[in-house]
Design an enzyme around this catalytic site. Structure first.
Site, PDB file in Angstrom:
ATOM      1  N   GLU A 223      -8.503  -6.680   4.849  1.00  0.00           N
ATOM      2  CA  GLU A 223      -9.653  -5.929   4.343  1.00  0.00           C
ATOM      3  C   GLU A 223     -10.955  -6.447   4.947  1.00  0.00           C
ATOM      4  O   GLU A 223     -11.856  -5.665   5.273  1.00  0.00           O
ATOM      5  CB  GLU A 223      -9.697  -5.992   2.814  1.00  0.00           C
ATOM      6  CG  GLU A 223      -8.475  -5.400   2.119  1.00  0.00           C
ATOM      7  CD  GLU A 223      -8.220  -3.938   2.490  1.00  0.00           C
ATOM      8  OE1 GLU A 223      -9.198  -3.236   2.847  1.00  0.00           O
ATOM      9  OE2 GLU A 223      -7.059  -3.513   2.439  1.00  0.00           O
TER      10      GLU A 223
ATOM     11  N   HIS B 249     -11.548  -4.957   8.356  1.00  0.00           N
ATOM     12  CA  HIS B 249     -12.179  -3.632   8.369  1.00  0.00           C
ATOM     13  C   HIS B 249     -13.707  -3.760   8.394  1.00  0.00           C
ATOM     14  O   HIS B 249     -14.392  -3.012   9.102  1.00  0.00           O
ATOM     15  CB  HIS B 249     -11.767  -2.851   7.123  1.00  0.00           C
ATOM     16  CG  HIS B 249     -10.418  -2.203   7.214  1.00  0.00           C
ATOM     17  ND1 HIS B 249     -10.043  -1.371   8.241  1.00  0.00           N
ATOM     18  CD2 HIS B 249      -9.348  -2.266   6.374  1.00  0.00           C
ATOM     19  CE1 HIS B 249      -8.813  -0.940   8.040  1.00  0.00           C
ATOM     20  NE2 HIS B 249      -8.362  -1.467   6.917  1.00  0.00           N
TER      21      HIS B 249
END
Length: 272
Positions: free
Chosen positions: A128, A131
């Protein structure tokens, strides 16, 4: 010139106005929005999610997630390692996690049932964070904006030469082509890149890179039927696992060097 040819020209014309840059892995990236704009959007979105979702009060789980996150953040490239990342654990049984621009991270308690070890949790959070550092949110918004401009220009050109029925059919086909040919594959490339970056970060933080493929096996086992890969915004579970296994060998030397230098991470997973 046929309508789809003119539309193609329109899409190309829209694309040239997009700012060009490179992602952390060297992939060409399209970004229309500034970092401050994305940070503001991330902060607003995060605040809304915190209002809508119940926040966990389990101190052991919160400390565990924070500990793994802190280890990963310390291993990030500058300037991200020097920033304070806000972490929230949500009291939700869904196996989910996210990170947003502006150094915001959310983990759902259900993810702790799927990420069965601290190394697997590091794979989730590292992915995450990847990203955010690769600015995938910016790229996603930019590609959608460029596609929207192209659709509008294509509609104007088509309407000038064709009857309404033909224009409607052409635009429907174009819409499907943009969705399948541009937006969805773009998202799959983001997911694959975030996988790679996440493995890099976890290895530098002293978490076993082999845990990433194991995590996605757990994820695949926990989900139902998957859509065909070419119609999905994510790589198929098997494609993702195979790619992670291939990349694991590149990250393993870094992991071993980290362990030799400072030992294993000491984040303690709470007992059930």
């Amino acid at each position: 010139m046929r309508v789809w040819q003119k539309v193609t020209v329109s899409l190309i014309g829209a694309a040239v106005i997009v700012a060009c840059s490179q992602s952390p892995t060297g992939r060409s990236a399209l970004r229309l929005f500034s970092g401050s704009e994305m940070d503001q959007l991330g902060a607003r979105t995060y605040a809304e999610i915190k209002k809508e979702e119940k926040i966990s009060t389990d101190r052991r789980k919160i400390a565990y997630v924070q500990c793994v996150t802190d280890d990963l953040v310390a291993a990030l490239p500058a300037p991200y390692s020097g920033k304070r990342w806000e972490v929230t654990l949500f009291a939700n049984d869904e196996a989910n996690a996210f990170a947003l621009p502006g150094e915001k991270i959310g983990v759902y308690e259900g993810m702790l049932d799927v990420a069965k070890t601290r190394d697997q949790l590091a794979a989730v959070i590292g992915h995450e964070i990847g990203h955010v550092i690769a600015e995938h949110g910016n790229e996603r918004m930019s590609s959608q904006t460029a596609a929207g401009i192209g659709m509008q220009l294509g509609g104007i050109l088509a309407a000038s030469e064709f009857d309404q029925e033909t224009v409607g059919l052409a635009m429907a086909v174009l819409g499907a082509g943009v969705q399948i040919g541009i937006l969805l594959p773009y998202s799959r490339s983001h997911e694959s890149e975030a996988d790679q970056l996440g493995v890099d970060y976890m290895a530098k933080a002293g978490y076993d890179p082999a845990a990433a493929a194991k995590l996605w096996r757990n994820m695949a086992a926990s989900k139902g039927a998957q859509p065909p890969e070419f119609l999905s915004t994510h790589p198929s579970p098997q494609s993702r696992i195979q790619a992670l296994e291939r990349y694991e060998s590149q990250a393993m030397p870094v992991y071993k060097q980290t362990i030799a230098r400072k030992g294993q991470p000491d984040c303690q997973r709470p007992s059930s």
